[in-house]
Scaffold this motif. Sequence first.
Motif, PDB file in Angstrom:
ATOM      1  N   ASN A  60      -0.018   4.205   1.365  1.00 47.37           N
ATOM      2  CA  ASN A  60      -0.170   5.082   2.536  1.00 47.37           C
ATOM      3  C   ASN A  60      -0.386   4.298   3.829  1.00 47.37           C
ATOM      4  N   ALA A  61       0.084   3.055   3.858  1.00 47.71           N
ATOM      5  CA  ALA A  61      -0.083   2.252   5.083  1.00 47.71           C
ATOM      6  C   ALA A  61       0.952   1.142   5.078  1.00 47.71           C
ATOM      7  N   ARG A  70      -1.382   9.930   5.027  1.00 45.50           N
ATOM      8  CA  ARG A  70      -2.833   9.851   5.176  1.00 45.50           C
ATOM      9  C   ARG A  70      -3.511  11.181   4.849  1.00 45.50           C
ATOM     10  N   SER A  71      -2.811  12.280   5.215  1.00 50.01           N
ATOM     11  CA  SER A  71      -3.410  13.599   4.963  1.00 50.01           C
ATOM     12  C   SER A  71      -3.187  14.032   3.522  1.00 50.01           C
ATOM     13  N   THR A 114      -7.020  10.969  -1.190  1.00 43.39           N
ATOM     14  CA  THR A 114      -7.032   9.897  -2.198  1.00 43.39           C
ATOM     15  C   THR A 114      -5.687   9.869  -2.927  1.00 43.39           C
ATOM     16  N   ARG A 171       0.817  -1.211   0.000  1.00 38.59           N
ATOM     17  CA  ARG A 171       0.000   0.000   0.000  1.00 38.59           C
ATOM     18  C   ARG A 171       0.857   1.270   0.000  1.00 38.59           C
ATOM     19  N   TRP A 222      -5.944   3.291  13.853  1.00 39.73           N
ATOM     20  CA  TRP A 222      -6.071   4.551  13.108  1.00 39.73           C
ATOM     21  C   TRP A 222      -7.469   4.681  12.499  1.00 39.73           C
ATOM     22  N   GLU A 223      -7.960   3.571  11.957  1.00 40.96           N
ATOM     23  CA  GLU A 223      -9.283   3.589  11.318  1.00 40.96           C
ATOM     24  C   GLU A 223     -10.366   3.916  12.353  1.00 40.96           C
ATOM     25  N   GLU A 283      -3.003   0.335  11.906  1.00 37.66           N
ATOM     26  CA  GLU A 283      -4.091   0.704  11.008  1.00 37.66           C
ATOM     27  C   GLU A 283      -5.459   0.450  11.652  1.00 37.66           C
ATOM     28  N   TRP A 331       3.292   8.613   8.472  1.00 34.58           N
ATOM     29  CA  TRP A 331       1.935   8.078   8.331  1.00 34.58           C
ATOM     30  C   TRP A 331       0.924   9.229   8.206  1.00 34.58           C
ATOM     31  N   PHE A 345      -5.252  16.680  10.890  1.00 28.89           N
ATOM     32  CA  PHE A 345      -3.957  16.001  10.784  1.00 28.89           C
ATOM     33  C   PHE A 345      -2.855  16.864  11.413  1.00 28.89           C
ATOM     34  N   ASP A 371      -8.941  10.151   4.893  1.00 31.10           N
ATOM     35  CA  ASP A 371      -7.722   9.978   4.077  1.00 31.10           C
ATOM     36  C   ASP A 371      -7.782  10.797   2.796  1.00 31.10           C
TER      37      ASP A 371
END
Length: 536
Positions: free
Chosen positions: A9-10, A86-87, A44, A7, A397-398, A394, A82, A465, A42
Amino acid sequence: MPNYNRRWNAWGHADSPYLTTLSEGGRQALGLLVGEATALPDATLETVLASVPSSRLPQHPLISTDADDRLRHARGQSLSDWIDLRSGDIDTFPDGVAFPKDSTEVRQLLDLAEQHDFDVIPYGGGTSVVGHINPLAGDRAVLTINLGDMNQMLAFDEESQLATFGAGTPGPVLEQLLKQRGYTLGHYPQSWELSTVGGWVASRSSGQQSLRYGRIEQMFAGGRIETLKGTMEIPAIPASSAGPDLREIFMGTEGRMGIVTEVKVRVTPLPQKETFHVAFLPNWQAGVSTLRSMAQQKLQLSMLRLSNLMETITMLYSSSDAEATAALNESMSAAGLDDNKVMLTFGVTGSEEQHSAALAQAKAVIAAAGGKLAPDAMGDHWAHGRFGAPYWRETLWEAGYAVDTMETAVNWDKVIDTVATIEAAIAQQAEAQNGKAHVYTHLSHVYGQGCSVYTTYIFTCRESFAATKAYWQQIKQAGAQATVDQGGTISHQHGVGFDHKTYLPNEKGELGIETLQHLLNLFDPDARMNPGKLLP
Ligand SMILES: Cc1cc2nc3c(=O)[nH]c(=O)nc-3n(C[C@H](O)[C@H](O)[C@H](O)COP(=O)(O)OP(=O)(O)OC[C@H]3O[C@@H](n4cnc5c(N)ncnc54)[C@H](O)[C@@H]3O)c2cc1C
């Protein structure tokens, strides 16, 4: 080019069995411990790709200036990285990425860097948690050199138990290649899935079974290093008193001295038997003195990890099997182990005879300390999940929670005090910012002199963020300052990179830093190899 089944971004792979959602019980527990949380949205992939600026590098067949390649090499895996990923708020990207196939191509790229005046960042698996591989803003263009295509076993000398690998060989590939010949390296950092043998050497890594196999320092026998000054071959000699050791000079230079392209490592025949076990000891003090005694008696174990009370409670109650936890507590309490008990996880590895002798010794020490072994299933559970923790970030984080870790090593006489001081510094800093952190620690990587200290902290994300990052930075600084004030190293295993460099003088002293600076200047007078990292 390495395939990107990973991935952007993770951590890791999207189809990993370790990826889970936070249970309702976990959510409630965290709500009570640190507060209710809301996940941040997040960015895109398309939006972030659109923000990649044009490249400043010359066109060259070995260099990709593709936005996707540049984004995927812009950040490592620290919490700050991270948050950037994510941002989508990423202010620096490498201008290009190269994927050399061999030392000759690495050499070509270094020559090109001098001709066209650009900087170079060596990149292994990009699993750094201290900003090692992040490009910094500056006037020069930046080329990231990903060694991932150099991922083969190049030589194997069974008689001397030496294997040579391309520097970009990641943990699972390296172990698979060795296993086919009946051998193992036995180096298992928690980032094993993605980190590489060259990265381990360059950042002085330590694996979970360092008690048996040693740190990377003991495994690294020699190799080939491409520097701006030329090629350095370090021969693999079993031992030498011929002056300072060039391996020691290279290890930990974090891409600043040169690029190791071929790594010779000392390997070991696969063990006949390996098992992992969990035991409980009456309390933290008893646990620490038992751990010290096991290390100083040189019990032939392959790993030892002692969780403090808060980590023990967190591990037991985050288990999805509440019934098994209740049964465990009951059997422990029948053996006189109450709510103060702490968890010891240990590994036993070797021939059948070594295994049974070491297990018997460990059991005897644990029993003498008033401890009790847990059912075997708990050790099996640890072994199955040993590389799963990075995915847990993750999961949290979610659900709106951030998790980070800090690590150091101190002498035994300072262990208890250091753990208390670091944990208090983190918790107090969170409170000073009107927040709360859930903090817990384990000791691992034990030595006769002392051990590593590994602290985890969880807190709620803030409203944005940027606010989350600012909150984290204050907590991290407080923990790092407490660490060096205690006389601990700023890192036992993660390295220095960008995030720890201001703390390095505490350990090296003024003359030590000057020595390192002169050494790097010799190889890289224009400071183009991973500039701004390692030294303050
Ligand atoms: C979830 C998680 C768990 C982790 N657990 C552990 C652990 O248990 N033990 C541990 O030691 N570390 C751990 N780490 C930290 C990290 O995995 C190590 O620092 C690892 O050694 C980095 O290897 P890499 O190949 O990913 O290197 P990268 O992150 O790509 O690079 C690290 C540094 O080494 C340099 N470098 C990389 N390859 C080369 C090369 N061939 N030549 C010269 N310089 C090079 C880079 O320039 C950079 O400065 C963990 C990280 C994460 C994200």
